[in-house]
Write an enzyme that holds these catalytic residues in place. Structure first.
Site, PDB file in Angstrom:
ATOM      1  CB  THR A 117      -0.899  -0.012   1.267  1.00  0.00           C
ATOM      2  OG1 THR A 117      -1.477   1.280   1.437  1.00  0.00           O
ATOM      3  CG2 THR A 117      -0.134  -0.359   2.528  1.00  0.00           C
ATOM      4  CG  ASP A 118      -1.190   4.966  -0.973  1.00  0.00           C
ATOM      5  OD1 ASP A 118      -1.689   4.353  -0.008  1.00  0.00           O
ATOM      6  OD2 ASP A 118      -1.829   5.805  -1.648  1.00  0.00           O
ATOM      7  CD  GLU A 119      -3.225   3.773   4.592  1.00  0.00           C
ATOM      8  OE1 GLU A 119      -2.957   3.607   5.787  1.00  0.00           O
ATOM      9  OE2 GLU A 119      -4.378   3.850   4.151  1.00  0.00           O
ATOM     10  CE1 TYR A 141      -3.491  -2.417   5.780  1.00  0.00           C
ATOM     11  CE2 TYR A 141      -3.147  -0.099   5.283  1.00  0.00           C
ATOM     12  CZ  TYR A 141      -3.340  -1.399   4.856  1.00  0.00           C
ATOM     13  OH  TYR A 141      -3.376  -1.685   3.501  1.00  0.00           O
ATOM     14  CE  LYS A 145      -0.269  -4.520   3.230  1.00  0.00           C
ATOM     15  NZ  LYS A 145      -0.687  -5.833   2.652  1.00  0.00           N
TER      16      LYS A 145
HETATM   17  P1  NAD Z   1     -10.140  -6.930   2.381  1.00  0.00           P
HETATM   18  O1  NAD Z   1     -10.152  -6.583   3.811  1.00  0.00           O
HETATM   19  O2  NAD Z   1     -11.360  -6.686   1.565  1.00  0.00           O
HETATM   20  O3  NAD Z   1      -9.759  -8.472   2.187  1.00  0.00           O
HETATM   21  C1  NAD Z   1      -8.734  -9.096   2.890  1.00  0.00           C
HETATM   22  C2  NAD Z   1      -8.872 -10.598   2.685  1.00  0.00           C
HETATM   23  O4  NAD Z   1      -7.809 -11.260   3.381  1.00  0.00           O
HETATM   24  C3  NAD Z   1     -10.185 -11.179   3.246  1.00  0.00           C
HETATM   25  O5  NAD Z   1     -10.745 -12.094   2.341  1.00  0.00           O
HETATM   26  C4  NAD Z   1      -9.753 -11.858   4.536  1.00  0.00           C
HETATM   27  O6  NAD Z   1     -10.588 -12.941   4.909  1.00  0.00           O
HETATM   28  C5  NAD Z   1      -8.357 -12.325   4.162  1.00  0.00           C
HETATM   29  N1  NAD Z   1      -7.476 -12.522   5.327  1.00  0.00           N
HETATM   30  C6  NAD Z   1      -7.268 -11.662   6.363  1.00  0.00           C
HETATM   31  N2  NAD Z   1      -6.391 -12.185   7.227  1.00  0.00           N
HETATM   32  C7  NAD Z   1      -6.032 -13.400   6.730  1.00  0.00           C
HETATM   33  C8  NAD Z   1      -5.141 -14.398   7.153  1.00  0.00           C
HETATM   34  N3  NAD Z   1      -4.449 -14.283   8.293  1.00  0.00           N
HETATM   35  N4  NAD Z   1      -5.000 -15.507   6.391  1.00  0.00           N
HETATM   36  C9  NAD Z   1      -5.705 -15.648   5.235  1.00  0.00           C
HETATM   37  N5  NAD Z   1      -6.574 -14.739   4.791  1.00  0.00           N
HETATM   38  C10 NAD Z   1      -6.723 -13.610   5.527  1.00  0.00           C
HETATM   39  O7  NAD Z   1      -8.885  -6.173   1.783  1.00  0.00           O
HETATM   40  P2  NAD Z   1      -8.606  -5.484   0.358  1.00  0.00           P
HETATM   41  O8  NAD Z   1      -9.047  -4.080   0.433  1.00  0.00           O
HETATM   42  O9  NAD Z   1      -9.080  -6.381  -0.707  1.00  0.00           O
HETATM   43  O10 NAD Z   1      -7.002  -5.474   0.376  1.00  0.00           O
HETATM   44  C11 NAD Z   1      -6.251  -6.553  -0.151  1.00  0.00           C
HETATM   45  C12 NAD Z   1      -4.773  -6.207  -0.100  1.00  0.00           C
HETATM   46  O11 NAD Z   1      -4.509  -5.007  -0.834  1.00  0.00           O
HETATM   47  C13 NAD Z   1      -4.245  -5.964   1.309  1.00  0.00           C
HETATM   48  O12 NAD Z   1      -2.968  -6.538   1.405  1.00  0.00           O
HETATM   49  C14 NAD Z   1      -4.164  -4.443   1.413  1.00  0.00           C
HETATM   50  O13 NAD Z   1      -3.170  -4.055   2.317  1.00  0.00           O
HETATM   51  C15 NAD Z   1      -3.813  -4.076  -0.010  1.00  0.00           C
HETATM   52  N6  NAD Z   1      -4.243  -2.737  -0.461  1.00  0.00           N
HETATM   53  C16 NAD Z   1      -5.543  -2.335  -0.288  1.00  0.00           C
HETATM   54  C17 NAD Z   1      -5.933  -1.100  -0.788  1.00  0.00           C
HETATM   55  C18 NAD Z   1      -7.370  -0.606  -0.645  1.00  0.00           C
HETATM   56  O14 NAD Z   1      -7.627   0.564  -0.939  1.00  0.00           O
HETATM   57  N7  NAD Z   1      -8.321  -1.418  -0.230  1.00  0.00           N
HETATM   58  C19 NAD Z   1      -5.001  -0.274  -1.437  1.00  0.00           C
HETATM   59  C20 NAD Z   1      -3.677  -0.718  -1.566  1.00  0.00           C
HETATM   60  C21 NAD Z   1      -3.312  -1.964  -1.085  1.00  0.00           C
HETATM   61  O1  DAU Z   2      -4.128   4.126   0.489  1.00  0.00           O
HETATM   62  C1  DAU Z   2      -4.349   2.751   0.442  1.00  0.00           C
HETATM   63  C2  DAU Z   2      -5.153   2.345   1.634  1.00  0.00           C
HETATM   64  O2  DAU Z   2      -6.463   2.847   1.435  1.00  0.00           O
HETATM   65  C3  DAU Z   2      -5.204   0.841   1.876  1.00  0.00           C
HETATM   66  O3  DAU Z   2      -3.914   0.368   2.126  1.00  0.00           O
HETATM   67  C4  DAU Z   2      -6.142   0.505   3.038  1.00  0.00           C
HETATM   68  O4  DAU Z   2      -6.264  -0.905   3.182  1.00  0.00           O
HETATM   69  C5  DAU Z   2      -7.502   1.096   2.757  1.00  0.00           C
HETATM   70  O5  DAU Z   2      -8.358   0.894   3.852  1.00  0.00           O
HETATM   71  C6  DAU Z   2      -7.379   2.600   2.466  1.00  0.00           C
HETATM   72  O6  DAU Z   2      -6.991   3.315   3.671  1.00  0.00           O
HETATM   73  P1  DAU Z   2      -7.659   4.718   4.090  1.00  0.00           P
HETATM   74  O7  DAU Z   2      -7.494   4.887   5.533  1.00  0.00           O
HETATM   75  O8  DAU Z   2      -7.197   5.814   3.187  1.00  0.00           O
HETATM   76  O9  DAU Z   2      -9.193   4.360   3.677  1.00  0.00           O
HETATM   77  P2  DAU Z   2     -10.572   4.653   4.410  1.00  0.00           P
HETATM   78  O10 DAU Z   2     -11.641   4.270   3.429  1.00  0.00           O
HETATM   79  O11 DAU Z   2     -10.633   4.095   5.778  1.00  0.00           O
HETATM   80  O12 DAU Z   2     -10.564   6.239   4.546  1.00  0.00           O
HETATM   81  C7  DAU Z   2     -10.394   7.080   3.417  1.00  0.00           C
HETATM   82  C8  DAU Z   2     -10.371   8.513   3.923  1.00  0.00           C
HETATM   83  O13 DAU Z   2     -11.680   8.848   4.404  1.00  0.00           O
HETATM   84  C9  DAU Z   2      -9.451   8.744   5.099  1.00  0.00           C
HETATM   85  O14 DAU Z   2      -8.880  10.033   5.001  1.00  0.00           O
HETATM   86  C10 DAU Z   2     -10.357   8.671   6.315  1.00  0.00           C
HETATM   87  C11 DAU Z   2     -11.662   9.224   5.779  1.00  0.00           C
HETATM   88  N1  DAU Z   2     -12.895   8.679   6.395  1.00  0.00           N
HETATM   89  C12 DAU Z   2     -13.051   7.324   6.436  1.00  0.00           C
HETATM   90  C13 DAU Z   2     -14.171   6.757   6.995  1.00  0.00           C
HETATM   91  C14 DAU Z   2     -14.333   5.257   7.058  1.00  0.00           C
HETATM   92  C15 DAU Z   2     -13.886   9.528   6.876  1.00  0.00           C
HETATM   93  O15 DAU Z   2     -13.760  10.756   6.802  1.00  0.00           O
HETATM   94  N2  DAU Z   2     -15.005   8.968   7.419  1.00  0.00           N
HETATM   95  C16 DAU Z   2     -15.179   7.622   7.536  1.00  0.00           C
HETATM   96  O16 DAU Z   2     -16.225   7.184   8.076  1.00  0.00           O
END
Ligand code: NAD
Ligand code: DAU
Length: 328
Positions: A117-119, A141, A145
């Site tokens: 992730t970019d985070e 988180y 990561k």
């Molecule tokens: P998600 O929370 O929707 O899905 C995560 C999946 O991993 C689920 O199916 C969960 O059951 C499984 N899981 C969790 N812990 C586990 C474990 N110990 N063993 C096996 N399975 C397990 O997440 P997502 O948003 O699809 O993210 C997927 C990946 O992409 C993550 O690694 C996250 O860090 C990365 N990522 C997410 C975003 C985003 O914006 N959502 C952006 C950049 C990177």
């Molecule tokens: O940047 C990549 C990341 O994006 C991934 O690695 C993470 O898994 C994914 O959850 C996401 O992280 P963020 O913290 O950026 O996403 P989130 O949807 O939780 O929040 C997006 C922005 O919105 C953040 O600035 C917090 C704000 N927010 C979020 C929620 C849930 C609110 O203002 N209100 C809310 O209720």
């Protein structure tokens, strides 16, 4: 290809498996623990082998990895707010889980792709992070990561394991669990629930459609140089407040639902990724945010059967704990 996809029942993982099976004819085994965020329904109609287990469990990994040619690891705890209230699972899954997977990949000499992730770079006021930017994570988180990324790189340098890392920006699109900003706001807007904006709402995110992240991951899996990191950033940046205002407009919700609530501790102000390195491999994002957001709103409006069981289940209790309010 024969792929082991860990975390393939989650949001991005299931979109990736769907694309790889239907567009590339890959043979996929999914290993997933089915946490609150993982759902077998996300993989309905997709040909695959499913192993229910955790990546930190060597027996489950040994079963799932049979016959694989490469490992793609999406498995993670992914919600920043939950990492603040309950960090334990983040440490276990990201640190121990990544270690167990790397050991198995090493034993079988498999190419290994870590989804990151970019985070991990922290927050940036202006300009964009490159792959050379230092890691300065803010939350449990992103810190765990970042630790996983470093472990992956150590296996490349120390054991000559073929590894690549993809660092994506904020994803949106179908099948995203409603704890995240965009689906939370869409579903709350459709139900007339409050739209809780953290702090002043001026935090900026770099939005990437999930299908663009999946195509980027596929590109790096096939063409990325071993030992390297590739940023995969979206084409558009947008402040949270503007995202919420657009959702209000698209759903016809009452603007008075918008509520400013207490800010997230350690909240990163802005994310922005430079994606020049993956663009040199021929990848480009295909979805602009305005169009992608409208399609995502329509998907949630048309897929009540997908989100109704979530919104009426454990998610309600989580929502009450996190926001101090009940969903209507
Ligand atoms: P998600 O929370 O929707 O899905 C995560 C999946 O991993 C689920 O199916 C969960 O059951 C499984 N899981 C969790 N812990 C586990 C474990 N110990 N063993 C096996 N399975 C397990 O997440 P997502 O948003 O699809 O993210 C997927 C990946 O992409 C993550 O690694 C996250 O860090 C990365 N990522 C997410 C975003 C985003 O914006 N959502 C952006 C950049 C990177
Ligand atoms: O940047 C990549 C990341 O994006 C991934 O690695 C993470 O898994 C994914 O959850 C996401 O992280 P963020 O913290 O950026 O996403 P989130 O949807 O939780 O929040 C997006 C922005 O919105 C953040 O600035 C917090 C704000 N927010 C979020 C929620 C849930 C609110 O203002 N209100 C809310 O209720």
């Amino acid at each position: 290809m024969k792929l082991l996809v860990c975390g393939g029942a989650g949001f991005i993982g299931s979109n990736f498996v769907r694309a790889r099976v239907s567009e590339f004819g890959d043979e996929v085994t999914v290993l997933d623990k089915l946490t609150y965020a993982g759902r077998k329904e996300n993989l309905e109609g997709i040909d695959h082998r499913f192993v229910h287990g955790a990546i930190e469990d060597p027996a489950s990994v040994a079963d799932a990895i049979r016959g694989a040619e490469a490992v793609v690891n999406f498995a993670a705890e992914t919600h920043v707010d939950r990492s603040i209230s309950e960090p334990d699972a983040f440490v276990r899954t990201h640190s121990l889980g990544t270690f167990v997977l790397l050991e198995a990949a090493r034993e079988h000499s498999l190419r290994y792709l870590q989804v990151s992730t970019d985070e991990v770079y922290g927050s940036i006021e202006s300009g964009s992070f490159t792959e050379e930017s230092p890691l300065e994570p803010s939350s449990p988180y992103s810190a765990t990561k970042a630790g996983a990324d470093l472990l992956v790189q150590s296996y490349s340098r120390t054991f000559d394991l073929e590894t690549v890392i993809c660092r994506g920006s904020n994803n949106y699109g179908p099948y995203q669990y409603p704890e995240k900003l965009i689906p939370l706001m869409i579903l709350n807007a459709l139900h007339g629930d409050q739209l809780p904006v953290y702090g002043d709402g001026q935090q900026v995110r770099n939005w990437l459609h999930v299908s663009d992240f999946c195509s980027g991951i596929g590109r790096v899996l096939e063409q990325g140089a071993s030992g390297e990191v590739y940023n995969v950033g979206g084409p558009d940046e947008c402040a949270n407040l503007e995202v919420v205002e657009r959702i209000i407009e698209m759903t016809g919700a009452d603007p008075a639902l918008l509520t400013y609530v207490t800010d997230r501790p350690g909240h990163d102000r802005r994310y922005s990724l430079s994606s020049e390195k993956i663009k040199a491999l021929g990848w480009e994002a295909q979805h602009q945010f305005a169009q992608g957001l409208a399609e995502t709103v329509a998907w949630y409006q048309e897929h009540a059967a997908w989100w109704e069981p979530i919104r009426s289940g454990d998610y309600r209790a989580y929502y009450e704990r996190q926001y101090g309010k009940s969903l209507g």
